[in-house]
Design a protein around this motif. Structure first.
Motif, PDB file in Angstrom:
ATOM      1  N   ARG A 189      -9.151   3.680  12.010  1.00  0.00           N
ATOM      2  CA  ARG A 189      -9.348   2.245  11.791  1.00  0.00           C
ATOM      3  C   ARG A 189      -8.016   1.611  11.451  1.00  0.00           C
ATOM      4  NH1 ARG A 189     -10.021   0.049   6.939  1.00  0.00           N
ATOM      5  NH2 ARG A 189     -10.560   2.100   6.071  1.00  0.00           N
ATOM      6  N   PRO A 190      -7.604   0.563  12.166  1.00  0.00           N
ATOM      7  CA  PRO A 190      -6.310  -0.044  11.876  1.00  0.00           C
ATOM      8  C   PRO A 190      -6.343  -0.880  10.605  1.00  0.00           C
ATOM      9  CG  PRO A 190      -7.415  -1.268  13.623  1.00  0.00           C
ATOM     10  CD  PRO A 190      -8.269  -0.071  13.325  1.00  0.00           C
ATOM     11  N   TYR A 191      -5.326  -0.721   9.788  1.00  0.00           N
ATOM     12  CA  TYR A 191      -5.144  -1.617   8.653  1.00  0.00           C
ATOM     13  C   TYR A 191      -4.434  -2.880   9.134  1.00  0.00           C
ATOM     14  CZ  TYR A 191      -6.493   2.154   5.478  1.00  0.00           C
ATOM     15  OH  TYR A 191      -7.207   3.131   4.815  1.00  0.00           O
ATOM     16  N   THR A 192      -4.467  -3.917   8.311  1.00  0.00           N
ATOM     17  CA  THR A 192      -3.793  -5.163   8.657  1.00  0.00           C
ATOM     18  C   THR A 192      -2.294  -4.907   8.838  1.00  0.00           C
ATOM     19  OG1 THR A 192      -5.413  -6.414   7.357  1.00  0.00           O
ATOM     20  CG2 THR A 192      -3.345  -7.532   7.911  1.00  0.00           C
ATOM     21  N   VAL A 193      -1.770  -5.333   9.974  1.00  0.00           N
ATOM     22  CA  VAL A 193      -0.335  -5.165  10.236  1.00  0.00           C
ATOM     23  C   VAL A 193       0.430  -6.238   9.470  1.00  0.00           C
ATOM     24  CG1 VAL A 193       1.473  -5.175  11.987  1.00  0.00           C
ATOM     25  CG2 VAL A 193      -0.752  -4.142  12.499  1.00  0.00           C
ATOM     26  N   ARG A 194       1.333  -5.793   8.612  1.00  0.00           N
ATOM     27  CA  ARG A 194       2.142  -6.719   7.821  1.00  0.00           C
ATOM     28  C   ARG A 194       3.620  -6.360   7.937  1.00  0.00           C
ATOM     29  NH1 ARG A 194       1.258  -6.058   2.524  1.00  0.00           N
ATOM     30  NH2 ARG A 194      -0.082  -4.228   2.682  1.00  0.00           N
ATOM     31  N   ASN A 195       4.452  -7.346   7.680  1.00  0.00           N
ATOM     32  CA  ASN A 195       5.897  -7.164   7.796  1.00  0.00           C
ATOM     33  C   ASN A 195       6.421  -6.125   6.823  1.00  0.00           C
ATOM     34  OD1 ASN A 195       8.604  -7.769   8.604  1.00  0.00           O
ATOM     35  ND2 ASN A 195       8.817  -9.179   6.882  1.00  0.00           N
ATOM     36  N   ARG A 196       5.778  -6.023   5.657  1.00  0.00           N
ATOM     37  CA  ARG A 196       6.209  -5.052   4.639  1.00  0.00           C
ATOM     38  C   ARG A 196       4.993  -4.492   3.927  1.00  0.00           C
ATOM     39  NH1 ARG A 196       7.954  -9.406   0.314  1.00  0.00           N
ATOM     40  NH2 ARG A 196       7.283 -11.240   1.454  1.00  0.00           N
ATOM     41  N   VAL A 197       4.969  -3.190   3.836  1.00  0.00           N
ATOM     42  CA  VAL A 197       3.851  -2.446   3.257  1.00  0.00           C
ATOM     43  C   VAL A 197       4.433  -1.277   2.475  1.00  0.00           C
ATOM     44  CG1 VAL A 197       1.827  -1.027   3.799  1.00  0.00           C
ATOM     45  CG2 VAL A 197       2.339  -3.016   5.212  1.00  0.00           C
ATOM     46  N   THR A 198       3.818  -0.920   1.352  1.00  0.00           N
ATOM     47  CA  THR A 198       4.241   0.292   0.651  1.00  0.00           C
ATOM     48  C   THR A 198       3.087   1.284   0.635  1.00  0.00           C
ATOM     49  OG1 THR A 198       3.795  -0.887  -1.435  1.00  0.00           O
ATOM     50  CG2 THR A 198       6.096  -0.619  -0.790  1.00  0.00           C
ATOM     51  N   LEU A 199       3.360   2.479   1.130  1.00  0.00           N
ATOM     52  CA  LEU A 199       2.378   3.554   1.173  1.00  0.00           C
ATOM     53  C   LEU A 199       2.607   4.527   0.023  1.00  0.00           C
ATOM     54  CD1 LEU A 199       2.378   4.400   4.998  1.00  0.00           C
ATOM     55  CD2 LEU A 199       0.717   3.003   3.746  1.00  0.00           C
ATOM     56  N   CYS A 200       1.525   4.996  -0.572  1.00  0.00           N
ATOM     57  CA  CYS A 200       1.614   5.942  -1.680  1.00  0.00           C
ATOM     58  C   CYS A 200       2.256   7.250  -1.239  1.00  0.00           C
ATOM     59  CB  CYS A 200       0.216   6.210  -2.228  1.00  0.00           C
ATOM     60  SG  CYS A 200       0.168   7.490  -3.509  1.00  0.00           S
ATOM     61  N   GLY A 201       3.209   7.730  -2.037  1.00  0.00           N
ATOM     62  CA  GLY A 201       3.831   9.014  -1.778  1.00  0.00           C
ATOM     63  C   GLY A 201       3.659   9.997  -2.913  1.00  0.00           C
TER      64      GLY A 201
END
Length: 218
Positions: A189-201
């Motif tokens: 499922r695609p998430y909203t495409v945004r210019n800046r996103v931070t993914l948990c690491g």
């Protein structure tokens, strides 16, 4: 270019996405002021990035998620926090604050904070500082709009992924996805495409796969 979240495993990155390490730079008063690129990895067509926080080869996955029985259940769902941001209207700027996206990079706190600066945006210095703070926010929590033109004031970002480091505070932050790279869930499922996103690491986020600031203090 695409990032796919694997079930209880790493992020699978395809399409030759540049990968680098970016450090937060502080001024003499201890405020976050700018980003500094300190490392760039060799370009690869595909690679996997650690999501559990336990890899001994960070930022890359080394398979440890299986040994620690990492629960990577995605909790962001339909991203309800994108629907109703807190809106602050100043004389020249309007701030949309998507609180659920905060990665605690702290660029927003200088000079009284972006919320106060937005309220004083008819003052040139306050306006310029507010724009600088919003554009340095890696998660896209803070988005400014020019009230006169209606233009959204977004930074121009190279399509890339940056590992965030804050050596002054000894903090290892999230993965900063820049330039509108699509992120897809384990269920495709695609998430909203945004210019800046931070993914948990770190594996601790309450809003997986996105960072919720839970790396702070660990």
């Amino acid at each position: 270019m695409k990032i796919r979240v694997s079930r209880n495993g790493p992020y699978i990155v395809t399409g030759s996405v540049p990968l680098m390490v970016m450090e937060i730079s502080h001024d003499d008063e201890g405020d976050c002021r700018s980003w500094q690129k300190v490392r760039e990895y060799p370009l690869q067509e595909q690679y996997t990035l650690c999501r559990c926080g336990h890899s001994k080869n960070k930022p890359f996955c080394d398979g440890t998620h299986a040994k620690v029985h990492f629960d990577g259940t995605e909790t962001a769902g339909d991203e309800p926090y994108l629907e109703n941001p807190t809106v602050i209207r100043g004389p020249e700027l309007e701030l949309a604050d998507y609180k659920g996206l905060c990665a605690h990079a702290r660029f927003c706190l200088r000079a009284g904070g972006i919320w106060s600066l937005t309220g004083r945006s008819d003052i040139p210095d306050a306006r310029d500082t507010a724009i600088d703070e919003a554009c340095n926010c890696p998660s896209g929590r803070l988005v400014l709009r020019d009230r006169k033109t209606g233009e959204t004031l977004e930074p121009v970002l190279e399509r890339s992924i940056a590992v965030i480091e804050d050596p002054a505070r000894g903090e290892h932050g999230p993965l900063w996805v820049r330039g509108g790279i699509p992120v897809e869930s384990a269920d495709k499922r695609p998430y909203t495409v945004r210019n800046r996103v931070t993914l948990c690491g770190c594996g601790r986020s309450r809003n997986k796969p996105f960072c919720a600031g839970d790396h702070i203090g660990h």
